[in-house]
Scaffold this motif. Sequence first.
Motif, PDB file in Angstrom:
ATOM      1  N   ASP A 189       8.206  -9.404  -5.009  1.00 50.83           N
ATOM      2  CA  ASP A 189       9.259  -8.523  -4.681  1.00 50.83           C
ATOM      3  C   ASP A 189      10.011  -9.040  -3.415  1.00 50.83           C
ATOM      4  O   ASP A 189      11.222  -8.919  -3.134  1.00 50.83           O
ATOM      5  CB  ASP A 189       8.909  -7.197  -4.577  1.00 50.83           C
ATOM      6  N   LYS A 240       9.785   1.334   1.779  1.00 50.08           N
ATOM      7  CA  LYS A 240       9.992   2.744   1.784  1.00 50.08           C
ATOM      8  C   LYS A 240       9.474   3.034   0.277  1.00 50.08           C
ATOM      9  O   LYS A 240       9.475   4.399   0.050  1.00 50.08           O
ATOM     10  CB  LYS A 240      11.348   3.251   1.945  1.00 50.08           C
ATOM     11  N   THR A 241       9.089   2.114  -0.544  1.00 53.23           N
ATOM     12  CA  THR A 241       8.366   2.816  -1.759  1.00 53.23           C
ATOM     13  C   THR A 241       6.841   3.219  -1.684  1.00 53.23           C
ATOM     14  O   THR A 241       6.300   2.946  -0.626  1.00 53.23           O
ATOM     15  CB  THR A 241       8.304   1.647  -2.714  1.00 53.23           C
ATOM     16  N   GLY A 242       6.299   3.719  -2.598  1.00 54.44           N
ATOM     17  CA  GLY A 242       4.970   4.307  -2.466  1.00 54.44           C
ATOM     18  C   GLY A 242       4.019   3.217  -2.108  1.00 54.44           C
ATOM     19  O   GLY A 242       3.288   3.377  -1.109  1.00 54.44           O
ATOM     20  N   LYS A 243       4.046   2.173  -2.966  1.00 59.95           N
ATOM     21  CA  LYS A 243       3.280   0.863  -2.577  1.00 59.95           C
ATOM     22  C   LYS A 243       3.372   0.275  -1.184  1.00 59.95           C
ATOM     23  O   LYS A 243       2.397  -0.151  -0.524  1.00 59.95           O
ATOM     24  CB  LYS A 243       3.342  -0.114  -3.736  1.00 59.95           C
ATOM     25  N   ARG A 303      13.957  -1.409   1.601  1.00 63.34           N
ATOM     26  CA  ARG A 303      13.766  -0.501   0.663  1.00 63.34           C
ATOM     27  C   ARG A 303      12.456  -0.636   0.005  1.00 63.34           C
ATOM     28  O   ARG A 303      11.758   0.244  -0.480  1.00 63.34           O
ATOM     29  CB  ARG A 303      15.055  -1.042  -0.378  1.00 63.34           C
ATOM     30  N   LEU A 304      11.750  -1.846  -0.063  1.00 62.15           N
ATOM     31  CA  LEU A 304      10.456  -2.285  -0.423  1.00 62.15           C
ATOM     32  C   LEU A 304       9.261  -1.469   0.648  1.00 62.15           C
ATOM     33  O   LEU A 304       8.406  -0.979  -0.046  1.00 62.15           O
ATOM     34  CB  LEU A 304      10.260  -3.699  -0.455  1.00 62.15           C
TER      35      LEU A 304
END
Length: 142
Positions: free
Chosen positions: A20, A35-38, A32-33
């Motif tokens: 990603d 701020k994701t759960g992972k 944005r990556l």
Amino acid sequence: MKKIYELAKKAGACSPGLRDIQKAKNVYDLIRLMKTGKGIEFIMESNFLTESVYIQYRSELEKENIFLDGQHSLVNPLLVIALGGEVKIEVNGFQVCEIYAKGSAVLNIVAYDNAYVSIELYQDAKVNIEKYGQSKVKEYRK
């Protein structure tokens, strides 16, 4: 972007996460990556976001409520990631706010009305909470 890829790899990012990062076209894609759960889990469990990267992208990160140092005040943010510094957060009405903090971060939370605030604290992060009305603040120490 290559520097960020190398830092993530060194910090133990998983293969899908590294793919990603490679696909990211700009710093906003990377944020944005994050701020994701992972992404949040990775940030909280590693020291991926170095001071030099933070300084390079300070304005972009701070616009997205990701802080490493300094003093900041926010009203009704949806998501905050504090890796240091002091962050005052006011949440009111029927707003919901998620906060993740670690390191030397100090959070000052004021919740009013029917607001709901969820806070995850890692390492030495500290929080001061004021609640008014029917507000709810849930604190989790990891």
